[in-house]
Structure formats: structure tokens, C-alpha cells
Design a protein around this motif. Sequence first.
Motif, PDB file in Angstrom:
ATOM      1  N   VAL A 122       0.858  -1.183   0.000  1.00  0.00           N
ATOM      2  CA  VAL A 122       0.000   0.000   0.000  1.00  0.00           C
ATOM      3  C   VAL A 122       0.891   1.228   0.000  1.00  0.00           C
ATOM      4  CG1 VAL A 122      -1.885   1.203   1.160  1.00  0.00           C
ATOM      5  CG2 VAL A 122      -1.685  -1.290   1.358  1.00  0.00           C
ATOM      6  N   SER A 123       0.638   2.148  -0.930  1.00  0.00           N
ATOM      7  CA  SER A 123       1.459   3.349  -1.012  1.00  0.00           C
ATOM      8  C   SER A 123       0.565   4.564  -1.242  1.00  0.00           C
ATOM      9  CB  SER A 123       2.486   3.228  -2.138  1.00  0.00           C
ATOM     10  OG  SER A 123       1.824   3.106  -3.386  1.00  0.00           O
ATOM     11  N   GLY A 124       1.180   5.723  -1.075  1.00  0.00           N
ATOM     12  CA  GLY A 124       0.436   6.968  -1.246  1.00  0.00           C
ATOM     13  C   GLY A 124      -0.015   7.500   0.095  1.00  0.00           C
ATOM     14  N   ARG A 125      -1.248   7.938   0.163  1.00  0.00           N
ATOM     15  CA  ARG A 125      -1.795   8.499   1.405  1.00  0.00           C
ATOM     16  C   ARG A 125      -2.188   7.353   2.332  1.00  0.00           C
ATOM     17  NH1 ARG A 125      -5.401  13.935   0.319  1.00  0.00           N
ATOM     18  NH2 ARG A 125      -3.740  15.154  -0.648  1.00  0.00           N
ATOM     19  N   VAL A 126      -1.203   6.903   3.095  1.00  0.00           N
ATOM     20  CA  VAL A 126      -1.421   5.783   3.994  1.00  0.00           C
ATOM     21  C   VAL A 126      -1.611   6.305   5.400  1.00  0.00           C
ATOM     22  CG1 VAL A 126      -0.480   3.642   4.894  1.00  0.00           C
ATOM     23  CG2 VAL A 126      -0.061   4.270   2.511  1.00  0.00           C
ATOM     24  N   TYR A 127      -2.665   5.859   6.040  1.00  0.00           N
ATOM     25  CA  TYR A 127      -2.932   6.258   7.412  1.00  0.00           C
ATOM     26  C   TYR A 127      -2.796   5.037   8.302  1.00  0.00           C
ATOM     27  CZ  TYR A 127      -4.676  10.437   5.096  1.00  0.00           C
ATOM     28  OH  TYR A 127      -4.792  11.566   4.330  1.00  0.00           O
ATOM     29  N   ALA A 128      -3.850   4.659   8.985  1.00  0.00           N
ATOM     30  CA  ALA A 128      -3.784   3.494   9.881  1.00  0.00           C
ATOM     31  C   ALA A 128      -4.446   2.312   9.193  1.00  0.00           C
ATOM     32  CB  ALA A 128      -4.481   3.823  11.197  1.00  0.00           C
ATOM     33  N   ILE A 129      -3.603   1.426   8.652  1.00  0.00           N
ATOM     34  CA  ILE A 129      -4.132   0.257   7.948  1.00  0.00           C
ATOM     35  C   ILE A 129      -4.622  -0.765   8.955  1.00  0.00           C
ATOM     36  CG2 ILE A 129      -3.639  -1.592   6.332  1.00  0.00           C
ATOM     37  CD1 ILE A 129      -1.529   0.179   5.077  1.00  0.00           C
ATOM     38  N   GLN A 130      -5.810  -1.210   8.775  1.00  0.00           N
ATOM     39  CA  GLN A 130      -6.418  -2.199   9.672  1.00  0.00           C
ATOM     40  C   GLN A 130      -6.253  -3.583   9.039  1.00  0.00           C
ATOM     41  OE1 GLN A 130      -7.771  -0.703  12.738  1.00  0.00           O
ATOM     42  NE2 GLN A 130      -6.495   0.804  11.688  1.00  0.00           N
ATOM     43  N   THR A 131      -7.339  -4.218   8.693  1.00  0.00           N
ATOM     44  CA  THR A 131      -7.266  -5.546   8.095  1.00  0.00           C
ATOM     45  C   THR A 131      -6.713  -5.493   6.675  1.00  0.00           C
ATOM     46  OG1 THR A 131      -9.110  -6.356   9.440  1.00  0.00           O
ATOM     47  CG2 THR A 131      -8.652  -7.529   7.394  1.00  0.00           C
ATOM     48  N   MET A 132      -5.864  -6.453   6.357  1.00  0.00           N
ATOM     49  CA  MET A 132      -5.374  -6.651   5.001  1.00  0.00           C
ATOM     50  C   MET A 132      -5.666  -8.086   4.611  1.00  0.00           C
ATOM     51  SD  MET A 132      -1.666  -4.746   5.197  1.00  0.00           S
ATOM     52  CE  MET A 132      -1.552  -4.393   3.433  1.00  0.00           C
ATOM     53  N   GLY A 133      -5.691  -8.338   3.312  1.00  0.00           N
ATOM     54  CA  GLY A 133      -5.956  -9.720   2.940  1.00  0.00           C
ATOM     55  C   GLY A 133      -5.997  -9.939   1.451  1.00  0.00           C
ATOM     56  N   TRP A 134      -6.372 -11.155   1.105  1.00  0.00           N
ATOM     57  CA  TRP A 134      -6.452 -11.587  -0.280  1.00  0.00           C
ATOM     58  C   TRP A 134      -7.805 -12.213  -0.549  1.00  0.00           C
ATOM     59  CZ3 TRP A 134      -2.588 -10.385  -3.594  1.00  0.00           C
ATOM     60  CH2 TRP A 134      -1.368  -9.984  -3.024  1.00  0.00           C
ATOM     61  N   LYS A 140      -3.403  -6.520  14.320  1.00  0.00           N
ATOM     62  CA  LYS A 140      -2.808  -7.177  15.496  1.00  0.00           C
ATOM     63  C   LYS A 140      -2.211  -8.536  15.140  1.00  0.00           C
ATOM     64  CE  LYS A 140      -4.113  -3.953  18.400  1.00  0.00           C
ATOM     65  NZ  LYS A 140      -4.793  -3.042  17.446  1.00  0.00           N
ATOM     66  N   GLY A 141      -2.403  -8.986  13.918  1.00  0.00           N
ATOM     67  CA  GLY A 141      -1.812 -10.250  13.474  1.00  0.00           C
ATOM     68  C   GLY A 141      -2.737 -11.447  13.517  1.00  0.00           C
ATOM     69  N   SER A 142      -3.990 -11.256  13.863  1.00  0.00           N
ATOM     70  CA  SER A 142      -4.933 -12.358  13.846  1.00  0.00           C
ATOM     71  C   SER A 142      -5.273 -12.712  12.406  1.00  0.00           C
ATOM     72  CB  SER A 142      -6.212 -11.988  14.601  1.00  0.00           C
ATOM     73  OG  SER A 142      -5.930 -11.773  15.963  1.00  0.00           O
ATOM     74  N   THR A 143      -5.345 -14.014  12.135  1.00  0.00           N
ATOM     75  CA  THR A 143      -5.553 -14.466  10.764  1.00  0.00           C
ATOM     76  C   THR A 143      -6.802 -15.340  10.644  1.00  0.00           C
ATOM     77  OG1 THR A 143      -4.150 -16.404  11.135  1.00  0.00           O
ATOM     78  CG2 THR A 143      -3.089 -14.434  10.247  1.00  0.00           C
ATOM     79  N   THR A 144      -7.404 -15.305   9.466  1.00  0.00           N
ATOM     80  CA  THR A 144      -8.493 -16.204   9.111  1.00  0.00           C
ATOM     81  C   THR A 144      -8.255 -16.689   7.696  1.00  0.00           C
ATOM     82  OG1 THR A 144      -9.867 -14.371   8.352  1.00  0.00           O
ATOM     83  CG2 THR A 144     -10.201 -15.098  10.606  1.00  0.00           C
ATOM     84  N   TYR A 145      -8.673 -17.923   7.440  1.00  0.00           N
ATOM     85  CA  TYR A 145      -8.462 -18.548   6.139  1.00  0.00           C
ATOM     86  C   TYR A 145      -9.745 -19.202   5.651  1.00  0.00           C
ATOM     87  CZ  TYR A 145      -3.479 -18.161   7.241  1.00  0.00           C
ATOM     88  OH  TYR A 145      -2.217 -17.699   7.556  1.00  0.00           O
TER      89      TYR A 145
END
Length: 122
Positions: A24-36, A54-59
Motif C-alpha cells: 500500500v502506497s500513497g496516502r497511507v494512514y492506519a491500515i487495519q485488516t489486510m488480505g487476499w 494485530k496479526g490475527s488471521t483467518t483462512y
Amino acid sequence: QVQLVESGGGLGQPGGSLRLSCTVSGRVYAIQTMGWYRQDPGKEREAVALITDKGSTTYADSVKGRFTISRDNSKNTVYLQMNSLKPEDTGLYYCHAEQLVPSISEYLQILWGRGTQVTVSS
């Protein structure tokens, strides 16, 4: 403006591995969940793997034990390590991120990459 740039897709062999990255680039603030997410032709986009700030994952059940999602917050980057690939993993993979945007009323911005094709075939 904010951008999500994906890389790492391509052709993988059944039983092989691929690694996807998304920054993620550009105007980055506080990124919460990321995923695919993956979208197959004629179907809705479905979550493959998600990771919170916080590092919690789901699949998705179909990838549990084979795929691993991780993130590097210092680089605003999320990864998807795809092992033991199967032909049914084939699809267009989209990077997803959510960030809190400071404003008079703070709001959650939903972000998507353009997608990277993964094809699993011998």
C-alpha cells in the motif's frame, strides 16, 4: 491518493508454491485488516486469507494448512505464501486493505488492488 500494488502471481505447478505480495502506497494512514480475495469467472469475490493489524488471521477452509498470510507493517505490505498448490487455486487474486482515514468523522476506507492472476497447471 492511495494505491495497492500486487506482485507474485503467475504459473505454478500442482504441489508447488507461489508467493503474492501487495504494498500500500500513497496516502497511507492506519491500515487495519489486510488480505487476499479470489474471484472466479461468474462468481463473487471470496476471501482467501485475512490478517488484522494485530496479526490475527483467518483462512478459507479450502486453503487452511496450505496458505499462510503475513504482513510487514513497517512496509505496509501483506504477503500470501501459497504452498501445495492445487488446480482449483487458479483464479484472479485481489489484494484488500482497510484503513482509518482521519477526518471530522473518522471513516474506514476500503481499498482494492487490480488483481494478479494465479494459474496452477502442469
